[in-house]
Design a protein around this motif. Structure first.
Motif, PDB file in Angstrom:
ATOM      1  N   SER A 125       1.086  -0.938  -0.115  1.00 22.01           N
ATOM      2  CA  SER A 125       0.035   0.091  -0.323  1.00 22.01           C
ATOM      3  C   SER A 125       0.716   1.201   0.017  1.00 22.01           C
ATOM      4  CB  SER A 125      -1.213   0.370   1.033  1.00 22.01           C
ATOM      5  OG  SER A 125       0.001   0.644   2.748  1.00 22.01           O
ATOM      6  N   THR A 126      -0.031   2.650  -0.361  1.00 27.69           N
ATOM      7  CA  THR A 126       0.936   3.941  -0.550  1.00 27.69           C
ATOM      8  C   THR A 126       1.659   3.692   1.007  1.00 27.69           C
ATOM      9  OG1 THR A 126      -1.622   4.809   0.278  1.00 27.69           O
ATOM     10  CG2 THR A 126      -0.306   4.553  -2.656  1.00 27.69           C
ATOM     11  N   ARG A 127       1.478   3.342   1.994  1.00 31.69           N
ATOM     12  CA  ARG A 127       1.444   3.857   3.471  1.00 31.69           C
ATOM     13  C   ARG A 127       2.529   2.909   3.884  1.00 31.69           C
ATOM     14  NH1 ARG A 127      -4.291   2.911   6.684  1.00 31.69           N
ATOM     15  NH2 ARG A 127      -4.443   0.781   6.130  1.00 31.69           N
ATOM     16  N   SER A 128       2.824   2.154   3.189  1.00 28.33           N
ATOM     17  CA  SER A 128       3.822   0.578   3.382  1.00 28.33           C
ATOM     18  C   SER A 128       5.134   1.633   4.107  1.00 28.33           C
ATOM     19  CB  SER A 128       4.083  -0.071   2.828  1.00 28.33           C
ATOM     20  OG  SER A 128       2.256  -1.156   2.727  1.00 28.33           O
ATOM     21  N   LEU A 129       5.707   1.051   4.734  1.00 24.82           N
ATOM     22  CA  LEU A 129       6.950   1.591   5.456  1.00 24.82           C
ATOM     23  C   LEU A 129       8.230  -0.226   5.720  1.00 24.82           C
ATOM     24  CD1 LEU A 129       9.726   3.205   6.344  1.00 24.82           C
ATOM     25  CD2 LEU A 129       8.467   2.853   8.735  1.00 24.82           C
ATOM     26  N   PHE A 130       8.777   0.421   4.693  1.00 26.15           N
ATOM     27  CA  PHE A 130      10.170  -1.344   5.062  1.00 26.15           C
ATOM     28  C   PHE A 130      11.634  -0.547   5.817  1.00 26.15           C
ATOM     29  CE2 PHE A 130       7.335  -1.751   1.303  1.00 26.15           C
ATOM     30  CZ  PHE A 130       7.355  -2.469   1.631  1.00 26.15           C
ATOM     31  N   LYS A 131      11.594  -1.143   6.593  1.00 27.30           N
ATOM     32  CA  LYS A 131      12.444  -0.777   7.990  1.00 27.30           C
ATOM     33  C   LYS A 131      13.526  -1.935   8.470  1.00 27.30           C
ATOM     34  CE  LYS A 131      14.193   2.070  11.446  1.00 27.30           C
ATOM     35  NZ  LYS A 131      14.751   3.629  10.018  1.00 27.30           N
ATOM     36  N   THR A 132      14.514  -2.131   8.304  1.00 24.94           N
ATOM     37  CA  THR A 132      15.220  -3.204   8.862  1.00 24.94           C
ATOM     38  C   THR A 132      16.564  -2.982   9.906  1.00 24.94           C
ATOM     39  OG1 THR A 132      17.304  -3.480   7.575  1.00 24.94           O
ATOM     40  CG2 THR A 132      15.062  -4.980   6.525  1.00 24.94           C
ATOM     41  N   PRO A 133      15.889  -2.462  11.102  1.00 24.78           N
ATOM     42  CA  PRO A 133      17.045  -2.391  12.063  1.00 24.78           C
ATOM     43  C   PRO A 133      17.412  -3.375  13.020  1.00 24.78           C
ATOM     44  CG  PRO A 133      15.015  -1.900  12.994  1.00 24.78           C
ATOM     45  CD  PRO A 133      14.964  -2.927  11.525  1.00 24.78           C
ATOM     46  N   PHE A 134      18.662  -3.599  11.952  1.00 29.29           N
ATOM     47  CA  PHE A 134      19.409  -4.982  12.435  1.00 29.29           C
ATOM     48  C   PHE A 134      20.501  -3.692  13.496  1.00 29.29           C
ATOM     49  CE2 PHE A 134      17.810  -7.181   8.343  1.00 29.29           C
ATOM     50  CZ  PHE A 134      17.395  -7.698   9.557  1.00 29.29           C
ATOM     51  N   VAL A 135      21.371  -3.118  12.561  1.00 29.47           N
ATOM     52  CA  VAL A 135      22.921  -2.642  12.699  1.00 29.47           C
ATOM     53  C   VAL A 135      22.336  -1.835  14.213  1.00 29.47           C
ATOM     54  CG1 VAL A 135      25.286  -1.184  12.599  1.00 29.47           C
ATOM     55  CG2 VAL A 135      23.806  -2.918  10.933  1.00 29.47           C
TER      56      VAL A 135
END
Length: 253
Positions: A125-135
């Motif tokens: 969707s237009t409001r999606s956020l992809f994020k990987t705060p591994f470090v």
């Protein structure tokens, strides 16, 4: 099984099995039991000749916030020599023999992002956020993302996502090759199931050959999952990870 993972066979989309996150009060954070339930669902679909494609879906406004931190910390402090339950899921995804699609609305954090690297087509969707705060948690990439992301999006974007912890909007994720299509929030489930049903209706033998050729070596992906997990496990026991987790938990309170 856990009711935090729903396994569904929608009558409107024959040949499709849906694996749905169903823990909205915790932003669909994934526990060990949920990982095991997803593995069971994938095995069920893999052994059922009537199922031709599998679709992953979340809830309104959230795909998944990634690992449940309390569950994850409990495992880390147990001193277990067994790999986390997530590893079983990742290895099943990496070697899965049927098409995998996914639909994202809202948050997709950590494995909530890297899971889609194992899917063949993803709608967001237009409001999606992809994020990987591994470090940021003093950890390292997982799910063979350190291999797959640079192939998909090049070094700079992969580094921004996996090392710098930059968030990607749906449109940025589409431009990077992480997802296939961006739609309105209310269209995510419909479009995802439509994709899965279209794949399920194709000649299964030809589709499998084409999919295997496009995806390439399974062995390389499985080997990278193992290599990442060695580093991940070592970091999990490190002083900097302990400090990062403690800071995270304080922020949560």
């Amino acid at each position: 099984m856990t009711d935090h993972i729903l396994i569904e066979r929608p009558e409107t989309h024959p040949g499709v099995l849906v694996i749905r996150f169903n823990r909205p009060d915790k932003k669909n954070a994934i526990t060990s039991a949920m990982y095991r339930a997803m593995v069971a669902g994938l095995h069920e679909a893999g052994q059922d000749a009537s199922i031709k494609a599998v679709a992953f879906l979340g809830t309104e406004g959230c795909f998944s916030a990634g690992n449940d931190m309390a569950d994850f910390l409990s495992f880390a402090m147990s001193g277990s020599s067994e790999p986390p339950a997530a590893v079983d899921l990742l290895k099943v995804l990496a070697s899965y023999g049927k098409p995998l699609v996914s639909g994202v609305d809202g948050l997709a954090i950590g494995i909530g992002t890297t899971l889609h690297m194992h899917c063949d087509m993803t709608v967001a969707s237009t409001r999606s956020l992809f994020k990987t705060p591994f470090v940021d948690l003093a950890l390292v990439p997982e799910a063979a993302s350190s291999l797959l992301a640079p192939r998909m999006m090049g070094h700079q974007r992969a580094f921004a996502l996996l090392a710098a912890g930059e968030g990607f909007s749906a449109e940025q994720a589409r431009e990077a090759g992480l997802i296939w299509k961006v739609v309105a929030p209310e269209e995510v489930e419909m479009e995802t199931l439509k994709l899965a049903a279209a794949l399920a209706a194709k000649p299964a033998g030809a589709l499998k050959i084409a999919r295997d050729l496009v995806r390439g070596s399974t062995e390389e992906v499985l080997a990278r999952i193992d290599a990442e997990m060695l580093h991940f496990s070592a970091q999990l026991r490190s002083a900097e990870a302990r400090a990062a987790f403690e800071a995270f938990m304080r922020r949560g309170k």
